[in-house]
Design an enzyme around this catalytic site. Structure first.
Site, PDB file in Angstrom:
ATOM      1  N   SER A  79     -12.351 -28.523   1.769  1.00  0.00           N
ATOM      2  CA  SER A  79     -12.406 -27.613   2.911  1.00  0.00           C
ATOM      3  C   SER A  79     -13.545 -26.599   2.813  1.00  0.00           C
ATOM      4  O   SER A  79     -13.875 -26.082   1.754  1.00  0.00           O
ATOM      5  CB  SER A  79     -11.082 -26.860   3.039  1.00  0.00           C
ATOM      6  N   ARG A  90     -21.404 -29.281  15.500  1.00  0.00           N
ATOM      7  CA  ARG A  90     -20.053 -28.910  15.904  1.00  0.00           C
ATOM      8  C   ARG A  90     -19.517 -27.777  15.043  1.00  0.00           C
ATOM      9  O   ARG A  90     -19.742 -27.755  13.833  1.00  0.00           O
ATOM     10  CB  ARG A  90     -19.124 -30.117  15.789  1.00  0.00           C
ATOM     11  N   ALA A 119      -7.558 -38.164  21.100  1.00  0.00           N
ATOM     12  CA  ALA A 119      -7.982 -38.330  22.489  1.00  0.00           C
ATOM     13  C   ALA A 119      -7.253 -39.502  23.138  1.00  0.00           C
ATOM     14  O   ALA A 119      -6.653 -39.362  24.205  1.00  0.00           O
ATOM     15  CB  ALA A 119      -9.494 -38.528  22.550  1.00  0.00           C
ATOM     16  N   GLY A 120      -7.266 -40.645  22.486  1.00  0.00           N
ATOM     17  CA  GLY A 120      -6.657 -41.843  23.063  1.00  0.00           C
ATOM     18  C   GLY A 120      -5.151 -41.723  23.175  1.00  0.00           C
ATOM     19  O   GLY A 120      -4.553 -42.066  24.199  1.00  0.00           O
ATOM     20  N   ARG A 126     -22.994 -25.124   8.217  1.00  0.00           N
ATOM     21  CA  ARG A 126     -22.927 -26.405   7.512  1.00  0.00           C
ATOM     22  C   ARG A 126     -24.279 -27.082   7.364  1.00  0.00           C
ATOM     23  O   ARG A 126     -24.646 -27.546   6.280  1.00  0.00           O
ATOM     24  CB  ARG A 126     -21.981 -27.349   8.257  1.00  0.00           C
ATOM     25  N   GLY A 141      -6.230 -42.215  18.576  1.00  0.00           N
ATOM     26  CA  GLY A 141      -6.277 -40.935  17.871  1.00  0.00           C
ATOM     27  C   GLY A 141      -5.876 -39.824  18.817  1.00  0.00           C
ATOM     28  O   GLY A 141      -5.139 -40.045  19.778  1.00  0.00           O
ATOM     29  N   HIS A 195     -21.476 -32.522   6.253  1.00  0.00           N
ATOM     30  CA  HIS A 195     -20.666 -31.427   5.742  1.00  0.00           C
ATOM     31  C   HIS A 195     -21.076 -31.111   4.310  1.00  0.00           C
ATOM     32  O   HIS A 195     -21.168 -32.008   3.487  1.00  0.00           O
ATOM     33  CB  HIS A 195     -19.190 -31.847   5.809  1.00  0.00           C
TER      34      HIS A 195
END
Lengths: 667, 280, 248
Positions: A285, A464, A45-46, A338, A43, A267
């Site tokens: 969203s 987050r 990061a990887g 959230r 993804g 969420h």
């Protein structure tokens, strides 16, 4: 707790990263050619780590279970990516992004890591633009920004509602360039089944070729895990179907500490579950809450009638509706964070006010926004005394321009027109802040084993902020890990290739084979999904949006029982030496069945409410989260010692030198 | 002809054109490409080599890539479209003014430039277009070795675009008849029997051809298929050549109009002569 | 509702496959198509049979993994969606549904409904990138302004999810829409222009080597693309390629 050395460099906060880069050991270019790095997960990061490491000269092997690196679930992120560029001139700065992230995380993240994240955030945008990522632009040709979730500045860069996709394709393109150069060897449809340690260092992995079923050994001088979060523990989530914790959990069992597993983000605006057949939840969203008003019926009998289909929501008058967020949080109303919005929805549904047939949904109503916009539009276009119908039509056009694609997506899934009848929404598991414990270098407690992106715990604390996940993934992969890993690898320039015929590999492979054999030899009563769904129910009901001691204790017991049942009675068709999706799922669920127990244990031990973790015993009179900074201002890193419930706790105390620790309030 | 031989390679397999010697350059390059990345990198080491490879790449791309085949298809098609304009104009004269028709036909038949330059080019154009059509069709079939059990092509593409090979084959069959009817006759008149020039023969020869019903019917059916072929092919050739801009909707409209009007005119001429035979 | 399913079953890449009939009852209209298959699979597992393997992952229409030919159309009867976004309300009680894998020589079947689409990866590897170093410090993102229409058009091309529906729909199994979308994304941006000529030649060469068919401009790909990628991209690639090969 000397065991957890975060290796945060000394000196002033703003200079730490620069100083650290100056101080750490490097590997010279000629020697990099002799060093192999394995990266699991492709993804943001990887993928970005693989591209950069390969570019620096290391020999990289990447592994992903998908058929192409481009399909990792980073692709599904909608909103955007934060960066402290201050292009809008609205007073944004590295410090402000740092501050917002720490505060949003409810003061449970590591200062130095978050500051570094904010520091490199601007570089991410430069990098992505030069790679050809088509960010949204203004008419002047410069990059556009939007604001996001409760932040005071506009710092979110975006590409329509597909920012994650565009960023991932950028990283994938950078990977492709290195694949073409022969510096990355990409293994797709491969799953890591174990981490191999030689002399206490991570030296390779055991992977299964998901097409042929072959068990393979791969060696390297370091292993990077960028395998994302573990939200699929709940069965229903906004994660992709294949998302799993296997790589991280295998590393955990080999000695990597697992930090804050109970910090999960739920969420508030997802499309509700429509029935038992449901396999996955879809996010709507967060921006919808700018104009939508959230409500449930005031009277229980109305809610019941709606559930039975005898009553339509539009038939209820204003007085018969309970706009519970506006009632409870007059200052922030529908725009509370959230975690708060999610808990409030659950509270109403638990009390019997849910509005779909499963009783787990609340309304998100655009009627008043439509009328408000309609009147505004009528006025600006000079209409005198327009009738109700005209106002509504005008208003619908305005709303369509703002949220058209989301409304269309909703209609496709639910088959109801959200312009005419309120949307139904319900919270869903969306992100996990917890993960493998890592130090400032992103190294886990196993030397040579690194964790990046959502797979580690480091930057988001207990909650987050919107548009921060993409930022962290790319920061870790492009700008942090490639430097910090050199510090470790500089000791390996004379090591030479790691042989895969050592007893350690032998044994790890044997273990993997035995595990597969054991899975295949279940008595064959229930399918893997049966167990996964059961686990999901336990997690959702007892370790979900609000938790209490009694239920967490029950959960620990129930999960252990379910795990035992699973190993005895699971039914897996097919053979292990061919493509076998049931076997793939079984391996993943087996690990979830262990993680779930640790999750509950972590939630149980944390006697406070903070961010995504809400303990019913620890709340204010008004039902708000009650944080306990005196006793719990630490990272809980768990060491595996056998049964998950016996895991050993290690604490990393969080020290805030540059930020004042405060209580969040949204009243 | 070298170009042709390259064009007719199917998926890298050589066809029977005997130009191997000259082709060697391409083969050498191809082999290098296949032995792995680092070798290519080594190959690129010197600038000289790089230039060579670049040239080879460009040349090979220009003549044997899938896109190049499309360019050839489009250009030869457009060329034939231009020819149709000329052809239909002269034919229309047969309805309006037999004298002008005779004159024009005679000019086309005896002008050396037309006979020995334009005519071969035209034939070559036709040959290239249909041979390339076959090559593409064979490749396309190979690209889906196993067919769907259920394939609903009509849901996403018009019939004409999916059946160019069939409309094309009908037109090709028609061309055989047409050649037999007129071209063979002309060749034998002029070169085999070597009969004297006759400025007045063309009109009645043409009209007589359309006396039998079967021939007129065959011609009309062929024109319908020609129309279908043009309906997709004409507009499509612009897309193949990369033309897609603000004029595209206009071009497409014109091309479709052309696809109807020109075959209609041909059909009209055939039917007109069938219905109005010359009575001696 | 009750459905009559005809599904392609194939043990592995080397085996011969065939269509197998299944009858499935109790399907609800608000299930997604893939959830309907989940139910079928649960039934098969309970009977001790091997479940039908199909590719899927995000189940929200963005990862491009799901890839089913349903009643002769890629991603089924509805437009602008992937299979995972298709719901059973698009079908009626008693319907026969034919489910097949993508069919293309370049996409060999791995098992049942799963195909190997790595050809797409290789096309991208051949040049679908801009050669900038990720570890370096590039210039500030706002140094080069890009006209909004170009940026938007580039984004529209970049919206491709690489699912392969274009190849599956095309009667020639051509990969032109996919390849041209990537070529276009970069060709429209100043930072992508630098390598534009080399890129288009390399990507087209790889596309040809993979054994995809030729484009005959039927437009089926555009109609079936779940992200609405336009045929204009193919024209742009034709143009780019022509000028690249002529100029050298």
């Amino acid at each position: 707790m000397g065991i957890l050395d975060s290796k945060v460099p000394s000196g002033p906060l703003a200079d730490k990263w620069t100083k650290h880069k100056n101080d750490i050991d490097l590997v010279n270019p000629a020697n990099k050619r002799n060093i192999d790095v394995i990266i699991v997960g492709t993804g943001l990061a990887g993928g970005s780590a693989a591209a950069t490491l390969a570019e620096l000269g290391y020999n990289v092997k990447t592994f992903c279970y998908q058929d192409s690196p481009r399909r990792a679930h980073s692709i599904a992120a909608q909103g955007g990516v934060n960066a402290a560029k201050n292009y809008q001139g609205d007073g944004d700065s590295i410090y402000r992004l740092f501050y917002d992230t720490i505060k949003g995380g409810d003061y449970r993240s590591r200062e130095a890591n978050v500051y570094r994240l904010a520091e490199v955030s601007g570089n991410i945008i430069d990098q992505c633009v030069s790679q050809g990522v088509p960010f949204a632009r203004e008419y002047g040709g410069l990059l556009d920004n939007r604001s996001f979730g409760g932040v005071l500045v506009s710092r979110t860069f975006y590409a329509k509602g597909q920012t994650g996709q565009q960023l991932l394709l950028g990283a994938y393109a950078a990977m492709n360039r290195q694949i073409q150069r022969g510096k990355i060897k990409s293994y797709t449809r491969h799953e890591m089944l174990d981490l191999v340690l030689v002399d206490g260092k991570a030296r390779g992995i055991i992977a299964r070729d998901l097409v042929t079923g072959e068990i393979e050994r791969h060696s390297a001088h370091a292993v990077v895990l960028a395998t994302g979060g573990y939200g699929n523990l709940f069965f229903l989530s906004t994660y992709c179907m294949g998302a799993n914790v296997m790589a991280a959990w295998r590393a955990h069992r080999r000695g990597a500490y697992f930090a804050n597993p109970c910090f999960t983000q739920i969420h508030p605006t997802c499309i509700p579950v429509s029935g038992d057949h449901q396999s996955k939840l879809t996010l709507m969203s967060e921006s919808l809450r700018n104009d939508g008003r959230i409500w449930v019926p005031k009277r229980l009998e109305d809610a019941q009638a709606i559930r039975e289909g005898k009553l339509k929501p539009t038939q209820l008058s204003e007085e018969e509706r309970d706009y519970y967020l506006e009632r409870r949080y007059p200052a922030f109303g529908n725009l509370v964070p959230r975690d708060v919005a999610s808990r409030a929805a659950k509270e109403r549904c638990d009390a019997g006010y849910g509005v779909n047939k499963t009783g787990e949904a609340v309304y998100l109503d655009f009627a008043s926004a439509i009328m408000r916009y309609g009147r505004e539009k009528a006025l600006t276009s000079g209409m005198k005394d327009p009738d109700e119908k005209t106002i509504r039509e005008l208003g619908e056009k305005v709303v369509e321009a703002k949220y058209g694609n989301l409304f269309q997506m909703y209609e496709k899934i639910v088959d109801e027109n959200p312009y005419k009848t309120p949307m139904k929404i319900y919270p869903a598991v969306h992100y996990t802040m917890g993960g493998l414990w890592v130090d400032y270098n992103l190294q886990t407690t196993i030397p040579g084993c690194y964790a990046a992106g959502e797979a580690n715990f480091s930057d988001h604390g207990a909650n987050r902020l919107g548009a921060s996940a993409l930022m962290q993934g790319l920061a870790d992969g492009y700008f942090v890990l490639p430097y910090t890993i050199g510090d470790y690898l500089s000791d390996d320039i004379r090591t030479g290739p790691i042989p895969t015929d050592s007893p350690e590999f032998e044994q790890a492979e044997k273990g993997v084979r035995e595990r597969i054999e054991k899975l295949m030899s279940g008595r064959g009563i229930h399918s893997v999904d049966y167990y996964h769904k059961k686990l999901g129910k336990i997690m959702w009901n007892k370790c979900g949006m609000s938790r209490n001691e009694k239920e967490l204790n029950e959960a620990i017991k129930e999960i252990a029982e379910l795990r035992k049942d699973f190993w005895e009675n699971v039914k897996i068709t097919g053979t292990p030496d061919s493509k076998n999706q049931e076997l793939e799922k079984a391996g993943r669920v087996a690990d979830f069945l262990e993680l779930g127990e640790l999750f509950a244990k972590d939630a149980l031990h944390r006697n406070e409410s903070c961010g995504g973790h809400f303990r019913e015993e620890y709340q204010t009179k008004e039902g708000e989260a009650l944080r306990d900074d005196k006793n719990f201002k630490y990272v809980a890193a768990w060491e595996y010692v056998g049964e998950p419930k016996d895991s050993k706790l290690h604490k990393e105390d969080l020290v805030y030198e540059n930020i004042e620790v405060k209580t969040r309030s949204y009243k | 002809m070298l170009l042709l031989s390259k064009l007719f390679e199917i998926n890298g397999h050589k066809s029977h054109f005997p130009f191997l010697k000259f082709n060697k350059g391409f083969w050498v390059f191809k082999i290098n490409l296949n032995i792995g990345h680092s070798d290519v990198e080594n190959l690129l080491e010197t600038r000289l080599c790089r230039k060579f490879v670049e040239n080879q790449l460009r040349m090979s791309g220009l003549i044997k890539s899938s896109l190049a085949r499309k360019y050839v298809m489009a250009l030869s098609g457009l060329f034939l479209v231009i020819f149709l304009v000329l052809h239909v104009t002269i034919n229309l004269a047969s309805v309006i003014s037999p004298d002008f028709f005779n004159e024009a036909s005679h000019f086309m038949g005896y002008n050396p430039l037309v006979q020995f330059l334009m005519q071969p080019i035209l034939i070559l154009g036709v040959v290239i277009h249909f041979v390339m059509g076959f090559v593409l069709e064979i490749q396309n079939r190979k690209a889906r070795a196993i067919n769907y059990v259920k394939y609903k092509g009509s849901a996403n593409a018009p019939w004409v675009s999916r059946n160019m090979i069939y409309s094309g084959l009908v037109v090709l069959a028609f061309l055989v008849l047409h050649f037999y009817d007129f071209w063979i006759h002309e060749m034998s008149y002029k070169y085999v029997e070597a009969l004297p020039e006759d400025l007045t023969r063309y009109y009645h020869e043409t009209v007589e051809k359309f006396a039998p019903f079967w021939r007129t019917a065959l011609y009309v059916i062929s024109f319908v298929l020609l129309s279908l072929h043009l309906w997709h092919g004409f507009a499509s050739s612009f897309q193949s050549m990369g033309v897609n801009n603000k004029y595209t909707p206009g071009i497409t409209k014109f091309a479709k109009l052309f696809a109807v009007v020109v075959p209609l005119a041909f059909a009209f001429i055939a039917i007109y002569h069938h219905l109005n035979p010359i009575t001696h | 509702m009750k459905l009559y399913l005809k599904i392609w079953r194939q043990k592995d890449a080397n085996s011969k496959g065939s269509m197998v009939d299944y009858t499935l009852e109790g399907v609800e209209s608000d299930m997604s198509f893939l959830e309907m298959l989940d139910i079928l699979n649960e039934e098969l597992i309970s009977k001790g049979e091997e479940p039908v393997e199909f590719d899927h992952d995000c189940r929200e229409g963005i990862c491009g993994t799901c890839s089913l030919m349903i009643n002769g159309r890629p991603h089924g009867p509805d437009s602008m969606i992937t299979v995972c976004q298709l719901h059973m309300r698009s079908f009626n009680d008693g319907d026969e549904i034919v489910i097949e894998p993508w069919r293309a020589t370049a996409f060999p079947v791995i098992k049942d409904l799963i195909t190997d689409r790595s050809a797409f990866d290789r096309i991208q590897q051949a040049g679908g990138y801009i050669s900038v170093n990720t570890s370096g410090r590039p210039v500030d993102a706002n140094t080069i302004p890009i006209p909004k229409p170009n940026a938007d058009e580039s984004f529209n091309a970049a919206a491709c999810i690489g699912c392969g529906a274009c190849v599956a729909a095309c009667k020639n199994a051509s990969a032109m829409l996919f390849t041209s979308a990537k070529v276009s994304q970069f060709a429209l941006l100043p930072q992508g222009r630098i390598e534009a000529a080399e890129r288009v030649q390399n990507m087209v060469r790889q596309m040809d080597l993979e054994g995809f068919g030729n484009c005959t401009n039927t437009g089926a790909c555009e109609m079936e693309c779940p992200k609405g990628i336009s045929l204009e991209n193919i024209a742009r690639m034709n143009r780019e390629y022509l000028s690249a090969t002529l100029k050298g």
